[in-house]
Motif scaffolding. Sequence first.
Motif, PDB file in Angstrom:
ATOM      1  N   GLY A   1      30.900  48.910  27.723  1.00 17.44           N
ATOM      2  CA  GLY A   1      31.160  47.766  28.584  1.00 17.44           C
ATOM      3  C   GLY A   1      32.612  47.456  28.818  1.00 17.44           C
ATOM      4  N   HIS A   2      33.523  48.298  28.324  1.00 13.51           N
ATOM      5  CA  HIS A   2      34.945  48.047  28.542  1.00 13.51           C
ATOM      6  C   HIS A   2      35.477  48.737  29.811  1.00 13.51           C
ATOM      7  CE1 HIS A   2      34.671  46.789  24.282  1.00 13.51           C
ATOM      8  NE2 HIS A   2      35.621  45.944  24.643  1.00 13.51           N
ATOM      9  N   THR A   3      34.577  49.390  30.530  1.00  7.54           N
ATOM     10  CA  THR A   3      34.903  49.919  31.854  1.00  7.54           C
ATOM     11  C   THR A   3      33.842  49.419  32.822  1.00  7.54           C
ATOM     12  OG1 THR A   3      35.875  51.924  30.897  1.00  7.54           O
ATOM     13  CG2 THR A   3      35.328  51.979  33.241  1.00  7.54           C
ATOM     14  N   LEU A   4      34.254  48.638  33.800  1.00 10.69           N
ATOM     15  CA  LEU A   4      33.342  48.076  34.788  1.00 10.69           C
ATOM     16  C   LEU A   4      33.525  48.794  36.121  1.00 10.69           C
ATOM     17  CD1 LEU A   4      33.973  44.239  34.224  1.00 10.69           C
ATOM     18  CD2 LEU A   4      32.470  45.774  32.925  1.00 10.69           C
ATOM     19  N   LEU A   5      32.464  48.845  36.900  1.00  8.95           N
ATOM     20  CA  LEU A   5      32.518  49.424  38.244  1.00  8.95           C
ATOM     21  C   LEU A   5      32.209  48.350  39.271  1.00  8.95           C
ATOM     22  CD1 LEU A   5      32.611  51.866  40.247  1.00  8.95           C
ATOM     23  CD2 LEU A   5      30.130  52.067  39.870  1.00  8.95           C
ATOM     24  N   LEU A   6      33.056  48.252  40.297  1.00 11.72           N
ATOM     25  CA  LEU A   6      32.711  47.442  41.467  1.00 11.72           C
ATOM     26  C   LEU A   6      31.768  48.339  42.284  1.00 11.72           C
ATOM     27  CD1 LEU A   6      32.783  45.937  44.177  1.00 11.72           C
ATOM     28  CD2 LEU A   6      33.862  44.556  42.423  1.00 11.72           C
TER      29      LEU A   6
ATOM     30  N   GLU B   1      19.934  46.247  62.594  1.00  6.77           N
ATOM     31  CA  GLU B   1      20.310  45.314  61.533  1.00  6.77           C
ATOM     32  C   GLU B   1      20.815  46.123  60.346  1.00  6.77           C
ATOM     33  OE1 GLU B   1      18.381  41.889  58.598  1.00  6.77           O
ATOM     34  OE2 GLU B   1      17.198  42.690  60.254  1.00  6.77           O
ATOM     35  N   PHE B   2      21.961  45.735  59.805  1.00  4.01           N
ATOM     36  CA  PHE B   2      22.565  46.515  58.720  1.00  4.01           C
ATOM     37  C   PHE B   2      23.406  45.574  57.854  1.00  4.01           C
ATOM     38  CE2 PHE B   2      25.271  49.453  56.515  1.00  4.01           C
ATOM     39  CZ  PHE B   2      24.539  50.641  56.431  1.00  4.01           C
ATOM     40  N   THR B   3      23.181  45.600  56.556  1.00  6.26           N
ATOM     41  CA  THR B   3      23.928  44.750  55.621  1.00  6.26           C
ATOM     42  C   THR B   3      24.426  45.585  54.447  1.00  6.26           C
ATOM     43  OG1 THR B   3      22.522  42.866  56.177  1.00  6.26           O
ATOM     44  CG2 THR B   3      23.854  42.665  54.207  1.00  6.26           C
ATOM     45  N   ALA B   4      25.681  45.406  54.100  1.00  6.96           N
ATOM     46  CA  ALA B   4      26.248  46.071  52.915  1.00  6.96           C
ATOM     47  C   ALA B   4      26.198  45.102  51.733  1.00  6.96           C
ATOM     48  CB  ALA B   4      27.685  46.487  53.186  1.00  6.96           C
ATOM     49  N   TRP B   5      26.203  45.636  50.527  1.00 10.56           N
ATOM     50  CA  TRP B   5      26.228  44.778  49.344  1.00 10.56           C
ATOM     51  C   TRP B   5      27.101  45.402  48.256  1.00 10.56           C
ATOM     52  CZ3 TRP B   5      24.417  48.018  45.716  1.00 10.56           C
ATOM     53  CH2 TRP B   5      23.362  48.880  46.037  1.00 10.56           C
ATOM     54  N   HIS B   6      27.435  44.592  47.296  1.00  8.40           N
ATOM     55  CA  HIS B   6      28.247  45.037  46.160  1.00  8.40           C
ATOM     56  C   HIS B   6      27.699  44.407  44.882  1.00  8.40           C
ATOM     57  CE1 HIS B   6      30.930  45.281  49.656  1.00  8.40           C
ATOM     58  NE2 HIS B   6      31.538  46.268  49.027  1.00  8.40           N
ATOM     59  N   GLY B   7      28.063  45.008  43.770  1.00  9.05           N
ATOM     60  CA  GLY B   7      27.668  44.464  42.480  1.00  9.05           C
ATOM     61  C   GLY B   7      28.595  44.976  41.398  1.00  9.05           C
ATOM     62  N   ILE B   8      28.242  44.670  40.166  1.00 11.25           N
ATOM     63  CA  ILE B   8      28.970  45.176  39.006  1.00 11.25           C
ATOM     64  C   ILE B   8      28.013  46.057  38.216  1.00 11.25           C
ATOM     65  CG2 ILE B   8      30.263  44.591  36.910  1.00 11.25           C
ATOM     66  CD1 ILE B   8      31.606  43.593  39.446  1.00 11.25           C
ATOM     67  N   ALA B   9      28.505  47.218  37.781  1.00  6.38           N
ATOM     68  CA  ALA B   9      27.702  48.126  36.961  1.00  6.38           C
ATOM     69  C   ALA B   9      28.563  48.665  35.824  1.00  6.38           C
ATOM     70  CB  ALA B   9      27.150  49.279  37.801  1.00  6.38           C
ATOM     71  N   VAL B  10      27.904  49.162  34.809  1.00  8.60           N
ATOM     72  CA  VAL B  10      28.576  49.809  33.678  1.00  8.60           C
ATOM     73  C   VAL B  10      27.872  51.140  33.420  1.00  8.60           C
ATOM     74  CG1 VAL B  10      29.391  47.699  32.566  1.00  8.60           C
ATOM     75  CG2 VAL B  10      27.082  48.550  32.061  1.00  8.60           C
TER      76      VAL B  10
ATOM     77  N   PRO C   1      22.969  48.550  36.074  1.00  6.87           N
ATOM     78  CA  PRO C   1      23.310  47.372  36.877  1.00  6.87           C
ATOM     79  C   PRO C   1      23.560  46.144  36.004  1.00  6.87           C
ATOM     80  CG  PRO C   1      21.336  48.472  37.719  1.00  6.87           C
ATOM     81  CD  PRO C   1      21.620  49.048  36.358  1.00  6.87           C
ATOM     82  N   VAL C   2      24.535  45.351  36.397  1.00  8.92           N
ATOM     83  CA  VAL C   2      24.842  44.098  35.704  1.00  8.92           C
ATOM     84  C   VAL C   2      24.480  42.903  36.571  1.00  8.92           C
ATOM     85  CG1 VAL C   2      26.680  42.666  34.711  1.00  8.92           C
ATOM     86  CG2 VAL C   2      26.673  45.145  34.316  1.00  8.92           C
ATOM     87  N   ILE C   3      24.968  42.916  37.836  1.00 10.41           N
ATOM     88  CA  ILE C   3      24.728  41.768  38.713  1.00 10.41           C
ATOM     89  C   ILE C   3      25.105  42.124  40.151  1.00 10.41           C
ATOM     90  CG2 ILE C   3      27.053  40.799  38.379  1.00 10.41           C
ATOM     91  CD1 ILE C   3      25.799  37.997  38.377  1.00 10.41           C
ATOM     92  N   GLN C   4      24.357  41.596  41.118  1.00  7.55           N
ATOM     93  CA  GLN C   4      24.745  41.711  42.523  1.00  7.55           C
ATOM     94  C   GLN C   4      25.737  40.597  42.828  1.00  7.55           C
ATOM     95  OE1 GLN C   4      21.615  41.204  45.418  1.00  7.55           O
ATOM     96  NE2 GLN C   4      22.980  41.560  47.161  1.00  7.55           N
ATOM     97  N   ILE C   5      26.803  40.915  43.562  1.00  6.88           N
ATOM     98  CA  ILE C   5      27.831  39.905  43.805  1.00  6.88           C
ATOM     99  C   ILE C   5      28.058  39.596  45.286  1.00  6.88           C
ATOM    100  CG2 ILE C   5      29.025  40.438  41.644  1.00  6.88           C
ATOM    101  CD1 ILE C   5      31.132  41.951  43.311  1.00  6.88           C
ATOM    102  N   SER C   6      27.494  40.422  46.198  1.00  5.70           N
ATOM    103  CA  SER C   6      27.743  40.148  47.614  1.00  5.70           C
ATOM    104  C   SER C   6      26.598  40.642  48.486  1.00  5.70           C
ATOM    105  CB  SER C   6      29.042  40.824  48.083  1.00  5.70           C
ATOM    106  OG  SER C   6      28.803  42.204  48.349  1.00  5.70           O
TER     107      SER C   6
ATOM    108  N   THR D   1      36.192  45.556  49.104  1.00  2.00           N
ATOM    109  CA  THR D   1      35.782  45.846  47.730  1.00  2.00           C
ATOM    110  C   THR D   1      36.914  45.528  46.766  1.00  2.00           C
ATOM    111  OG1 THR D   1      34.508  47.660  48.688  1.00  2.00           O
ATOM    112  CG2 THR D   1      34.632  47.570  46.302  1.00  2.00           C
ATOM    113  N   ASP D   2      38.116  45.918  47.134  1.00  2.00           N
ATOM    114  CA  ASP D   2      39.294  45.624  46.323  1.00  2.00           C
ATOM    115  C   ASP D   2      39.531  44.120  46.242  1.00  2.00           C
ATOM    116  OD1 ASP D   2      41.881  46.461  44.985  1.00  2.00           O
ATOM    117  OD2 ASP D   2      42.696  45.399  46.722  1.00  2.00           O
TER     118      ASP D   2
END
Length: 326
Positions: A89-94, A250-259, A120-125, A45-46
């Motif tokens: 929007g000046h603080t984003l969350l991974l 079956e197991f999948t993790a995901w990440h995105g950006i949120a505000v 939610p802003v966008i899925q990234i992974s 994540t980092d």
Amino acid sequence: MKRVVFLKTALSALALSATLPVLAQEAYPSKPIRFVVPYPPGGPTDLMARLLQPELQTRLGVTVVVDNKSGAGGNLGSAEVAKQLPADGHTLLLAASGPMAVNPSLYKSMAFDPLKDLAPVIQISSFPLVFEANTKLGVKTPQELVALAKRPESKLTFASAGNGTPQHLAGEIFNTQMGISLSHIPYRGAGPALNDMIGGQVSVMFDVLGSSLPHIQAGRLVPLAVTSAKRHPSLPNVPTMMEAGIEGYEFTAWHGIAVRAGTSAAVINKLNTTLNAIFNDAEFKKKWEAIGTPVVGGTPQQFAELIRKDSVRLGEVVKRAGVTVD
């Protein structure tokens, strides 16, 4: 004459009011952006935040600072963004799948509601996990690990990036499905967990492929299987869990950006457009795929739907497995 002046003034006011939304959008960002990672440095994540930071900084024209706020399976950092004021929007969350979709079913109470307090802003992974063992254990397949775990004298452990993380949930599901009792050892992120895995202090771990791949390639960890439906191109000789005889796993993790919820649509759309442009860059795409995930992208609405669906799907998995952290 007075009527003409009045009409001109009114028309000018209308014209100005019509441009205000545009001006407000153009004004973002107006100060440095804080990019909160709810896990410690060194994990996947980092790593994603560190790759995105210079790209966002260049394209948005302001300083972007990565801020690691770890604890409670990602809940602490996520809650901080969910409650951050103002919602500008000046603080984003991974945003990771753990705190966004799994933790509400794992914790009796949380300081925030992912579906209500974050936008939610966008899925990234979209990350498969790799099931891996330390080299001292001497196992090469999940079945060998299960056989070892069923010995009366067995005291095997599994590491995770913290309570409630996908790594934790994957291990608990494996325990339940195979009828074994690997003891859970939670860490404050994948980095510290991997250090102890390499040192042999912990037996096995389910981890996001991106953070473990360099250690696997260097021979410091032994890959037993991947949790995706298909083999991963980075580990073509490593079977899926189902190929290894673990039926239906079956197991999948995901990440995105949120505000923070309440952030304007104009700001969210600007962030979404900027991030999609980053992911469409060929050079950046190579760097991103090298950490073990395809480029995802898409709209805020698509990411919101993923969060909603996985909150239900993974919540049911948690209940079936009887997993709890409280």
